[in-house]
Design an enzyme around this catalytic site. Structure first.
Site, PDB file in Angstrom:
ATOM      1  N   GLY A 131       1.225  80.341  42.745  1.00 30.19           N
ATOM      2  CA  GLY A 131       1.932  81.587  42.989  1.00 30.19           C
ATOM      3  C   GLY A 131       2.034  81.858  44.472  1.00 30.19           C
ATOM      4  N   ALA A 132       3.238  82.190  44.938  1.00 25.77           N
ATOM      5  CA  ALA A 132       3.510  82.255  46.364  1.00 25.77           C
ATOM      6  C   ALA A 132       2.525  83.123  47.159  1.00 25.77           C
ATOM      7  CB  ALA A 132       4.951  82.712  46.594  1.00 25.77           C
ATOM      8  N   GLN A 143       3.663  78.451  32.099  1.00 26.07           N
ATOM      9  CA  GLN A 143       3.016  79.543  32.838  1.00 26.07           C
ATOM     10  C   GLN A 143       3.283  80.897  32.204  1.00 26.07           C
ATOM     11  OE1 GLN A 143       4.886  77.128  34.306  1.00 26.07           O
ATOM     12  NE2 GLN A 143       4.078  76.558  36.309  1.00 26.07           N
ATOM     13  N   ASP A 189       9.400  81.812  45.470  1.00 26.07           N
ATOM     14  CA  ASP A 189       8.522  80.978  46.290  1.00 26.07           C
ATOM     15  C   ASP A 189       9.065  80.806  47.700  1.00 26.07           C
ATOM     16  OD1 ASP A 189       6.194  79.344  44.653  1.00 26.07           O
ATOM     17  OD2 ASP A 189       7.788  80.125  43.373  1.00 26.07           O
ATOM     18  N   ASN A 197      12.805  79.727  43.052  1.00 20.01           N
ATOM     19  CA  ASN A 197      11.758  80.203  42.152  1.00 20.01           C
ATOM     20  C   ASN A 197      11.542  79.150  41.075  1.00 20.01           C
ATOM     21  OD1 ASN A 197       9.912  82.391  41.394  1.00 20.01           O
ATOM     22  ND2 ASN A 197      11.171  82.564  39.556  1.00 20.01           N
TER      23      ASN A 197
END
Length: 382
Positions: free
Chosen positions: A65-66, A212, A253, A263
């Site tokens: 996760g960014a 996810q 992202d 993304n």
């Protein structure tokens, strides 16, 4: 050699274990991660004592996760500095672990910059390591604060676009507390709507091939007692056609200078569906995800994941397994070639708005992004 250890194992069921935390046991500082590859079957804390161990955790998606990758990158530099490892080498390893995620490099540069600045002022290794750690902790705190502000801005935007409440929101991948120092990005907006009594349904894409959405977003939604339903990615079209989606909320992202959004793969098809069905498509991300050095979507480097993630299925609770490890159940003939990009790119004309901690940008334009970044004191490192 990568050094990891499992410190704590808990039974299944959502809890409030931190996604990432710094710890200082007698044997030396460590970075402790909630291993996301084992969710939702069990909650396991993974202990990283060196940077190669953290890089392995990043590449295997134990931490992902960014925003959280940015925090992990900063703590990774601090880990190297406080344990006496080569900081420049550690920074290079960390920054290259996942090329599409711009926050990872941002966090690495932030902590490494604090370390070097301290050295240049005459600090010793211990003092410089403390400076790197302070920078990481400040990034962690600021991300939590920014998450709360994004949630407020996003909920206000939903209420403006969809008057009357009772929002039915579709989301993709995982964007909650598992990717953030706070409650997340896109998921935090949905959570704010839930708490305000204005979320009718959260539609959760499975997010294949690594699930996810099914494993992580559903886990978070259940833990927050939200009304949610899980769907396979290829069922989204029928959901739109039935008029069951009021808005799409996703994270990012990397956002290029022209407003193109990278993304999790599967985001672009949702944007096309949303455009056709006249449904708002909203991206929620901190300003640190905007990369003004990347001119457009075509310039974003897209990470290619191992083919085994598509040709095999690995249950998260299998000991010694892991996504793409080659130890899963085959679901395709031996030797099948797989196309497995981790991300896709949505052009700005398909994005209704970008929600950041600094406010909402709509329409999405390059000029608007530059102004947004100029307002943010945190976008200072190139």
């Amino acid at each position: 050699m990568a050094d990891q250890d499992v410190r704590t194992t808990m039974g299944p069921g959502p809890s409030r274990i931190e996604s990432l935390r710094w710890d200082e046991p007698p044997e030396g500082p460590v970075l402790v991660l909630l291993d996301q590859t084992r969710l939702p079957a069990e909650e396991v804390e993974l202990v990283c004592t060196d940077v190669p161990g953290l890089v392995l955790a990043i590449r295997t998606l134990a931490v992902r996760g960014a925003p959280l990758l940015g925090i992990a990158g900063a703590y990774g530099v601090a880990l190297a500095a406080t344990r006496g490892y080569d900081v420049d080498e550690a920074a290079a390893l960390l920054a290259g672990a996942r090329p599409t995620a711009v926050n990872l490099g941002y966090g690495v540069r932030l902590a490494a910059g604090a370390y070097r600045a301290a050295i240049e002022k005459g600090a010793g290794p211990a003092e410089a390591g403390a400076a790197a750690l302070a920078a990481a902790k400040e990034l962690h705190r600021a991300d939590a604060e920014g998450s709360a502000r994004m949630a407020r801005h996003g909920l206000a935007l939903l209420d403006e676009l969809l008057p009357g409440g009772s929002h039915r929101v579709l989301t993709h991948c995982n964007t909650g507390r598992l990717v953030s120092g706070g409650e997340g990005t896109a998921f935090a907006v949905a959570l704010a709507a839930h708490r305000a009594g204005r979320l009718r349904r959260l539609w959760v894409d499975e997010t294949r091939p690594l699930l996810q959405g099914a494993r992580l977003t559903a886990y978070e939604a259940a833990g927050s007692e939200m009304a949610y339903s899980l769907l396979s990615d290829n069922a989204a079209g029928s959901l739109f056609a039935a008029g069951e989606v009021d808005a799409v909320l996703i994270g990012a992202d990397r956002i290029a200078a022209d407003g193109s959004v990278a993304n999790k793969v599967g985001s672009y098809p949702l944007a096309v569906l949303a455009k056709y069905h006249h449904v708002p498509f909203i991206v929620v991300a901190p300003v640190t995800t905007v990369d003004l050095e990347t001119p457009d979507g075509a310039s974003i480097e897209i990470e290619q994941r191992p083919g085994q993630e598509v040709t095999e299925f690995t249950a998260p609770q299998v000991p010694g397994g892991g996504w793409g490890s080659g130890s899963g159940l085959p679901v395709a003939p031996l030797g099948t070639q797989a196309y497995n990009p981790a991300f896709d790119v949505t052009p700005p004309e398909l994005v209704t708005a970008i929600v950041t901690e600094e406010g909402v940008l709509s329409p999405v334009t390059g000029g608007g992004l530059r102004e947004l970044c100029a307002r943010s004191r945190r976008v200072t490192i190139s």
